[in-house]
Design an enzyme around this catalytic site. Structure first.
Site, PDB file in Angstrom:
ATOM      1  CG  ASP A 176      -2.115   0.967   1.035  1.00 43.49           C
ATOM      2  OD1 ASP A 176      -2.409   1.328  -0.124  1.00 43.49           O
ATOM      3  OD2 ASP A 176      -2.721   1.357   2.043  1.00 43.49           O
ATOM      4  CG  ASP A 194      -1.449   2.491   6.698  1.00 43.31           C
ATOM      5  OD1 ASP A 194      -1.632   1.326   7.111  1.00 43.31           O
ATOM      6  OD2 ASP A 194      -2.381   3.235   6.366  1.00 43.31           O
TER       7      ASP A 194
END
Length: 274
Positions: A176, A194
């Protein structure tokens, strides 16, 4: 626990599922600000009450796969990766609505009718509030492509590469990578964060498909057979945004579409990303 009057730190404002419980988050930290909110829950800027040091704490509803992010973060220690400190689980969640100092529906919705719900707290390094997405957007407001942007972009790109190279060396795939997940440290250094979609780079592993942000997702991610090279596809798109003025989502979509077409052509009988 009784909420202190006129106390905007809300240090005692938390949701208790059964009775009164000591909440580690609010007993050890003073919540200062909610930095972000998404499907995972929320990220808060906090201050350790004893050490007087500020951190970021990510709070989300616990699932078994949530520990994958924790395991990965605990395995990574690099200048260009957001630093992980510790984690814990609680029966109670914490949600702070900045507009009216009330609870968010997120916490209550995960507890209502489910007394076995758990919440995961991840304590991490506090980064600057502005992400690479903000940096790019600010640069795109400038009227010309100046040499200073290119010099800064080169430095940022090199640091992203260093971070991704390290992630891959530890046998992980981020999955991601995007400007919104790339932050800056106190000295302006790049910090990749993240890791909620991280997975291992095992050739024999069957992976879930279409995981990530569609506008940065490699075309082969629609199949279960893919590897760390999907991160390289996202890197290419990020580098393009660093160097060129793409002011709208439509312009970014056109770049990705072209990249997907070229990649798909190469995938037919040719090894890509070599």
């Amino acid at each position: 626990l009784q909420q202190q009057s006129n106390d905007h730190s809300l240090s005692n404002n938390f949701n208790v599922s059964q009775g009164v419980a000591v909440h580690r988050f609010t007993s050890e930290f003073e919540p200062l600000e909610r930095l972000g909110k998404g499907a995972f829950g929320s990220v808060y800027k906090v201050r350790d009450k004893k050490l007087k040091i500020e951190y970021a704490v990510k709070v989300g509803c616990y699932k078994e796969k949530s520990l994958r992010e924790v395991r990965t973060l605990s395995d990574l220690f690099h200048r260009n990766i957001v630093r992980y400190y510790t984690f814990w689980m609680q029966d109670t969640g914490y949600e702070w609505d900045l507009r009216d100092d009330s609870y968010d529906s997120y916490a209550s919705s995960h507890h209502e009718g489910n007394s076995e719900s758990k919440f995961l707290y991840i304590q991490m390094e506090l980064c600057a509030k502005n992400t690479l997405r903000d940096w790019i957007d600010e640069k795109n407001k400038e009227s010309v492509q100046d040499s200073k942007r290119r010099e800064e972009s080169l430095r940022i790109a090199q640091e992203i590469v260093c971070g991704v190279e390290y992630i891959h060396s530890k046998n992980h795939i981020h999955r991601d990578l995007k400007p919104a997940n790339i932050m800056f440290g106190v000295e302006g250094e790049v910090k990749i964060g993240d890791f909620g979609l991280v997975t291992s780079d095992d050739d024999d592993e069957e992976r879930t498909v279409c995981k990530g942000t569609p506008s940065y997702m490699a075309p082969e991610q629609v199949r279960w057979k893919y590897n760390r090279k999907v991160d390289m596809f996202a890197l290419g798109l990020i580098f393009f945004e660093l160097l060129w003025k793409l002011s709208t989502g439509y312009e970014r979509a056109k770049v990705r579409f072209t990249a997907v077409i070229l990649t798909t052509v190469h995938m037919h009988g040719v090894i890509i990303y070599q």
